[in-house]
Motif scaffolding. Structure first.
Motif, PDB file in Angstrom:
ATOM      1  N   TYR A 153       0.823  -1.210   0.000  1.00 55.28           N
ATOM      2  CA  TYR A 153       0.000   0.000   0.000  1.00 55.28           C
ATOM      3  C   TYR A 153       0.860   1.264   0.000  1.00 55.28           C
ATOM      4  CZ  TYR A 153      -3.521   3.399   1.460  1.00 55.28           C
ATOM      5  OH  TYR A 153      -4.346   4.489   1.548  1.00 55.28           O
ATOM      6  N   GLY A 154       2.050   1.168   0.601  1.00 55.52           N
ATOM      7  CA  GLY A 154       2.928   2.341   0.653  1.00 55.52           C
ATOM      8  C   GLY A 154       4.126   2.062   1.523  1.00 55.52           C
ATOM      9  N   GLU A 155       4.950   3.126   1.747  1.00 54.84           N
ATOM     10  CA  GLU A 155       6.141   3.022   2.568  1.00 54.84           C
ATOM     11  C   GLU A 155       6.090   4.078   3.663  1.00 54.84           C
ATOM     12  OE1 GLU A 155       9.504   1.257  -0.426  1.00 54.84           O
ATOM     13  OE2 GLU A 155       9.262   3.438  -0.331  1.00 54.84           O
ATOM     14  N   GLU A 156       6.770   3.772   4.740  1.00 55.17           N
ATOM     15  CA  GLU A 156       6.785   4.685   5.882  1.00 55.17           C
ATOM     16  C   GLU A 156       8.196   4.700   6.456  1.00 55.17           C
ATOM     17  OE1 GLU A 156       5.052   4.576  10.377  1.00 55.17           O
ATOM     18  OE2 GLU A 156       3.586   4.278   8.749  1.00 55.17           O
ATOM     19  N   PRO A 157       8.791   5.901   6.592  1.00 50.02           N
ATOM     20  CA  PRO A 157      10.152   5.974   7.157  1.00 50.02           C
ATOM     21  C   PRO A 157      10.145   5.574   8.628  1.00 50.02           C
ATOM     22  CG  PRO A 157       9.219   8.173   6.880  1.00 50.02           C
ATOM     23  CD  PRO A 157       8.258   7.221   6.221  1.00 50.02           C
ATOM     24  N   ARG A 158      11.039   4.636   8.949  1.00 51.62           N
ATOM     25  CA  ARG A 158      11.156   4.164  10.330  1.00 51.62           C
ATOM     26  C   ARG A 158      12.614   3.945  10.676  1.00 51.62           C
ATOM     27  NH1 ARG A 158       6.202   2.180  12.471  1.00 51.62           N
ATOM     28  NH2 ARG A 158       7.462   1.861  14.355  1.00 51.62           N
ATOM     29  N   GLN A 159      12.955   4.309  11.923  1.00 50.04           N
ATOM     30  CA  GLN A 159      14.315   4.070  12.383  1.00 50.04           C
ATOM     31  C   GLN A 159      14.417   2.767  13.176  1.00 50.04           C
ATOM     32  OE1 GLN A 159      15.264   7.678  14.589  1.00 50.04           O
ATOM     33  NE2 GLN A 159      16.384   8.513  12.828  1.00 50.04           N
ATOM     34  N   ASP A 160      13.310   2.323  13.773  1.00 53.04           N
ATOM     35  CA  ASP A 160      13.334   1.130  14.630  1.00 53.04           C
ATOM     36  C   ASP A 160      13.116  -0.156  13.861  1.00 53.04           C
ATOM     37  OD1 ASP A 160      10.806   2.014  14.003  1.00 53.04           O
ATOM     38  OD2 ASP A 160       9.885   1.205  15.836  1.00 53.04           O
ATOM     39  N   ILE A 161      12.718  -0.087  12.597  1.00 54.75           N
ATOM     40  CA  ILE A 161      12.449  -1.282  11.793  1.00 54.75           C
ATOM     41  C   ILE A 161      13.318  -1.233  10.559  1.00 54.75           C
ATOM     42  CG2 ILE A 161      10.691  -2.556  10.491  1.00 54.75           C
ATOM     43  CD1 ILE A 161       8.599  -1.418  12.355  1.00 54.75           C
ATOM     44  N   PRO A 162      13.989  -2.313  10.217  1.00 52.71           N
ATOM     45  CA  PRO A 162      14.835  -2.320   9.025  1.00 52.71           C
ATOM     46  C   PRO A 162      13.999  -2.038   7.783  1.00 52.71           C
ATOM     47  CG  PRO A 162      15.312  -4.222  10.406  1.00 52.71           C
ATOM     48  CD  PRO A 162      14.093  -3.579  10.957  1.00 52.71           C
ATOM     49  N   PRO A 163      14.599  -1.431   6.767  1.00 49.95           N
ATOM     50  CA  PRO A 163      13.868  -1.134   5.533  1.00 49.95           C
ATOM     51  C   PRO A 163      13.376  -2.430   4.853  1.00 49.95           C
ATOM     52  CG  PRO A 163      15.935   0.101   5.624  1.00 49.95           C
ATOM     53  CD  PRO A 163      15.979  -0.876   6.755  1.00 49.95           C
ATOM     54  N   GLY A 164      12.232  -2.339   4.208  1.00 50.28           N
ATOM     55  CA  GLY A 164      11.668  -3.469   3.473  1.00 50.28           C
ATOM     56  C   GLY A 164      10.814  -4.398   4.312  1.00 50.28           C
ATOM     57  N   ARG A 165      10.665  -4.139   5.614  1.00 44.13           N
ATOM     58  CA  ARG A 165       9.844  -4.988   6.475  1.00 44.13           C
ATOM     59  C   ARG A 165       8.482  -4.329   6.713  1.00 44.13           C
ATOM     60  NH1 ARG A 165      12.285  -9.259   8.954  1.00 44.13           N
ATOM     61  NH2 ARG A 165      14.560  -9.407   8.629  1.00 44.13           N
ATOM     62  N   VAL A 166       7.512  -5.185   7.084  1.00 42.04           N
ATOM     63  CA  VAL A 166       6.140  -4.739   7.246  1.00 42.04           C
ATOM     64  C   VAL A 166       6.006  -3.931   8.527  1.00 42.04           C
ATOM     65  CG1 VAL A 166       3.727  -5.469   7.508  1.00 42.04           C
ATOM     66  CG2 VAL A 166       5.243  -6.702   5.951  1.00 42.04           C
ATOM     67  N   VAL A 167       5.482  -2.718   8.357  1.00 39.78           N
ATOM     68  CA  VAL A 167       5.233  -1.863   9.517  1.00 39.78           C
ATOM     69  C   VAL A 167       3.841  -2.134  10.073  1.00 39.78           C
ATOM     70  CG1 VAL A 167       5.051   0.534  10.304  1.00 39.78           C
ATOM     71  CG2 VAL A 167       6.787  -0.104   8.612  1.00 39.78           C
ATOM     72  N   ARG A 168       2.834  -2.171   9.196  1.00 43.54           N
ATOM     73  CA  ARG A 168       1.472  -2.453   9.619  1.00 43.54           C
ATOM     74  C   ARG A 168       0.732  -3.081   8.430  1.00 43.54           C
ATOM     75  NH1 ARG A 168       1.811   3.103   9.366  1.00 43.54           N
ATOM     76  NH2 ARG A 168       0.509   4.149   7.780  1.00 43.54           N
ATOM     77  N   GLN A 169      -0.412  -3.654   8.718  1.00 39.20           N
ATOM     78  CA  GLN A 169      -1.182  -4.343   7.692  1.00 39.20           C
ATOM     79  C   GLN A 169      -2.658  -4.025   7.851  1.00 39.20           C
ATOM     80  OE1 GLN A 169      -0.127  -8.313   9.335  1.00 39.20           O
ATOM     81  NE2 GLN A 169      -2.345  -8.758   9.100  1.00 39.20           N
ATOM     82  N   SER A 170      -3.389  -4.220   6.750  1.00 40.08           N
ATOM     83  CA  SER A 170      -4.836  -4.011   6.756  1.00 40.08           C
ATOM     84  C   SER A 170      -5.454  -5.111   5.886  1.00 40.08           C
ATOM     85  CB  SER A 170      -5.198  -2.629   6.190  1.00 40.08           C
ATOM     86  OG  SER A 170      -6.620  -2.468   6.161  1.00 40.08           O
ATOM     87  N   PRO A 171      -6.322  -5.940   6.447  1.00 42.80           N
ATOM     88  CA  PRO A 171      -6.881  -5.878   7.802  1.00 42.80           C
ATOM     89  C   PRO A 171      -5.877  -6.357   8.843  1.00 42.80           C
ATOM     90  CG  PRO A 171      -7.733  -7.801   6.678  1.00 42.80           C
ATOM     91  CD  PRO A 171      -6.931  -7.042   5.646  1.00 42.80           C
ATOM     92  N   PRO A 172      -6.084  -5.991  10.102  1.00 45.03           N
ATOM     93  CA  PRO A 172      -5.153  -6.396  11.158  1.00 45.03           C
ATOM     94  C   PRO A 172      -5.109  -7.918  11.318  1.00 45.03           C
ATOM     95  CG  PRO A 172      -6.632  -4.640  11.893  1.00 45.03           C
ATOM     96  CD  PRO A 172      -7.160  -5.127  10.591  1.00 45.03           C
ATOM     97  N   SER A 173      -4.107  -8.359  12.034  1.00 44.73           N
ATOM     98  CA  SER A 173      -3.931  -9.797  12.295  1.00 44.73           C
ATOM     99  C   SER A 173      -5.119 -10.360  13.064  1.00 44.73           C
ATOM    100  CB  SER A 173      -2.646 -10.021  13.084  1.00 44.73           C
ATOM    101  OG  SER A 173      -2.540 -11.356  13.499  1.00 44.73           O
ATOM    102  N   GLY A 174      -5.634 -11.546  12.608  1.00 42.61           N
ATOM    103  CA  GLY A 174      -6.743 -12.208  13.267  1.00 42.61           C
ATOM    104  C   GLY A 174      -8.093 -11.881  12.674  1.00 42.61           C
ATOM    105  N   THR A 175      -8.134 -10.867  11.785  1.00 42.07           N
ATOM    106  CA  THR A 175      -9.409 -10.514  11.162  1.00 42.07           C
ATOM    107  C   THR A 175      -9.830 -11.612  10.192  1.00 42.07           C
ATOM    108  OG1 THR A 175      -8.825  -8.170  11.319  1.00 42.07           O
ATOM    109  CG2 THR A 175     -10.634  -8.775   9.816  1.00 42.07           C
ATOM    110  N   VAL A 176     -11.085 -12.080  10.282  1.00 38.66           N
ATOM    111  CA  VAL A 176     -11.579 -13.147   9.408  1.00 38.66           C
ATOM    112  C   VAL A 176     -11.875 -12.566   8.048  1.00 38.66           C
ATOM    113  CG1 VAL A 176     -13.381 -14.859   9.059  1.00 38.66           C
ATOM    114  CG2 VAL A 176     -12.534 -14.406  11.355  1.00 38.66           C
TER     115      VAL A 176
END
Length: 538
Positions: A492-515
């Motif tokens: 969906y897009g990219e988000e600058p983060r210092q705590d997460i290495p580049p290329g890794r998932v920051v968040r997802q939609s729908p969230p985890s566990g959603t049927v």
């Protein structure tokens, strides 16, 4: 022409067919010889499968060939007697008799070879590692193939006195849904052991039957299992449970013996899955009626034989030896008649199996036996007749079993005739119900396989699953996890983060566990390296 054909084959590169394979091909199907020893020192026959090997070959015992050759032996003996007579007594008729005997020998020999020997030779049982093949016939050959993977049990019997003496008999192969019988084969026990060994190897090598697929949903699986559950008819009683099985390796049949203390086995042979439901004995009224007169006579002659000599009657005293001989013969004959009447009564039995009705009448122990049999499906009507008032009071009557287009079978003077009628009707209904349930169970098994596959596929395809947790995964790893569950990942897009290495998932939609539905999309936002401008904005 053959040399030219071979040359053409070599030039064109066509491989030459080996002789054994050529013999085993279709060209030999119209020949008389259907079986031969090949160059590999193994037996081969027409129609043999590539991975099939011949284990045993049998024909009827040689005794039956000797019996067929008796006319030839008689003519040979006649010729020998003619030659012997011509040497003892000179007569001009001997040459003429020799010519007649010679012509008779040639005719008997030709007839024996054509009518008996060729037919005996071609009547062959071939036991392979896959099946039993029975071929017979000269001008109109017939062939029967019986797969050994359908064998349930194998029995054997030495049926006759000559069979016991010369070691030939009958091998009965009980199959699933049928029977195969090999008659007059030599050494039937060895044949039985051979077939048993082959069937054990086939069962050991056969893969286990796979169960139909079952949906993961326990409720759906329980419904399918309940619908596919086979139904069995209520079992009938087994009248042979109280009798000892005297020959476990023999052919199936009634366990009850005949001949009183002689314990002569019954000659009835059962089919696959057949067993005795009830033995029906004729009423004791018949026995008492027949034995009454001999017993009365014995009670008169036995005391009379002792009392008369004691009275010192002149005629008896002068011929006392003759008196004892005559009276002894009379007493022995009366005792024998009582024994024969009892044996005949005991051996006059009706057998109701779960497939057929047998009317067995044995007289004089083993010198005479008459037997009729009837399948329940051929019964048109059953009725009971009570001839007189006495039999009505004693509950004795005659049971008439009507068969369309055949003589009526009568079970005369049996106890409780109406009970016998009800029992026959009960077994007949059981046979009909068992056949119907067998067809229903086969259909259920097919439907179980079909429904199991279809419903499992439908449940799997419509089952709702929860979205996996793709957090902190790289894009390839997240796509692999989602694909295993039937989902696909979209960035969906990219988000600058210092705590997460580049290329890794920051968040997802729908969230985890959603049927979500299978094949649904999971949108992810990936981390990227933060620039100076991004930090200033942050």
């Amino acid at each position: 022409m053959s040399s030219n054909a071979n040359g053409q084959r070599k030039k064109t590169g066509i491989p030459e067919t080996p002789y054994d394979e050529l013999w085993r091909s279709g060209r030999s199907r119209f020949g008389v010889q259907q079986l031969r020893l090949g160059r590999d020192k193994k037996w081969h026959f027409v129609g043999q499968l590539p991975d099939e090997t011949v284990v045993k070959i049998m024909r009827e015992h040689w005794w039956f060939l000797v019996k067929s050759a008796l006319p030839l032996f008689v003519v040979l003996v006649a010729l020998i007697l003619i030659i012997w007579g011509s040497g003892k007594l000179a007569s001009p008729i001997w040459p003429f008799l020799k010519i007649i005997a010679g012509v008779a020998i040639l005719g008997a020999l030709a007839w024996f070879i054509w009518k008996d020997f060729i037919e005996w030779y071609l009547n062959t049982y071939i036991v392979t590692n896959k099946r039993i093949i029975h071929s017979h016939g000269v001008l109109q050959p017939e062939r029967q193939s019986t797969p050994l993977d359908n064998v349930k049990q194998v029995g054997m019997d030495l049926d006759t006195f000559w069979g016991f003496l010369l070691r030939y008999g009958t091998v009965h192969v009980y199959l699933v849904g049928g029977d195969f019988i090999m008659k007059n084969v030599p050494n039937p026990r060895a044949v039985k052991d051979t077939i048993d060994d082959i069937t054990e190897k086939i069962r050991a090598s056969k893969p286990q039957e796979q169960k139909p697929p079952t949906p993961d949903n326990p409720q759906v699986a329980e419904v399918i299992h309940g619908l596919a559950k086979a139904k069995e008819p209520p079992p009938l009683e087994n009248a042979d449970e109280k009798y000892i099985l005297r020959n476990p390796e023999g052919r199936l049949g009634p366990r009850r013996t005949f001949g009183g203390i002689l314990r002569i086995p019954c000659e009835v042979r059962y089919l696959s899955g057949e067993y005795t439901v009830r033995y029906i004995q004729r009423s004791r009224y018949v026995f008492y009626r027949k034995i009454l007169l001999p017993i009365l006579a014995l009670c008169i002659f036995l005391p009379l034989s002792v009392y008369v000599p004691a009275t010192s009657t002149p005629i008896v005293s002068s011929h006392l030896t003759l008196w004892w001989i005559v009276m002894g013969i009379i007493v022995v004959l009366l005792a024998l008649s009582i024994g024969i009447i009892y044996t005949n009564y005991v051996d006059d039995v009706y057998i109701l199996s779960n497939k057929r009705i047998f009317d067995i009448q044995r007289h004089f122990i083993f010198f005479f036996e008459n037997r009729r049999e009837l399948e329940y499906k051929n019964i048109k009507d059953i009725k009971v007749k009570v001839p007189n008032v006495l039999q009505r009071l004693l509950d004795i009557g005659d049971v008439y079993i009507d068969i369309g287009g055949a003589p009526t079978i009568i079970l005369p003077t049996v106890d409780h005739p109406f009970f016998v009628l009800d029992k026959i009707n009960e077994i007949k209904a059981h046979v009909t119900k068992a056949e119907a349930l067998k067809k229903d169970n086969e259909l259920k098994k097919e439907l179980h396989d079909w429904f199991g596959k279809v419903v499992t596929s439908l449940v799997d395809s419509t089952q709702m699953k929860g979205a996996p947790n793709l957090g902190n995964m790289d894009l390839l790893e997240a796509m692999g996890v989602a694909n295993e569950l039937g989902f696909h990942v979209a960035v969906y897009g990219e988000e600058p983060r210092q705590d997460i290495p580049p290329g890794r998932v920051v968040r997802q939609s729908p969230p985890s566990g959603t049927v979500i539905q299978p094949g649904g999309e999971i949108q992810v936002v990936l981390a990227k390296r933060a620039t100076t401008a991004d930090l200033m904005e942050y």
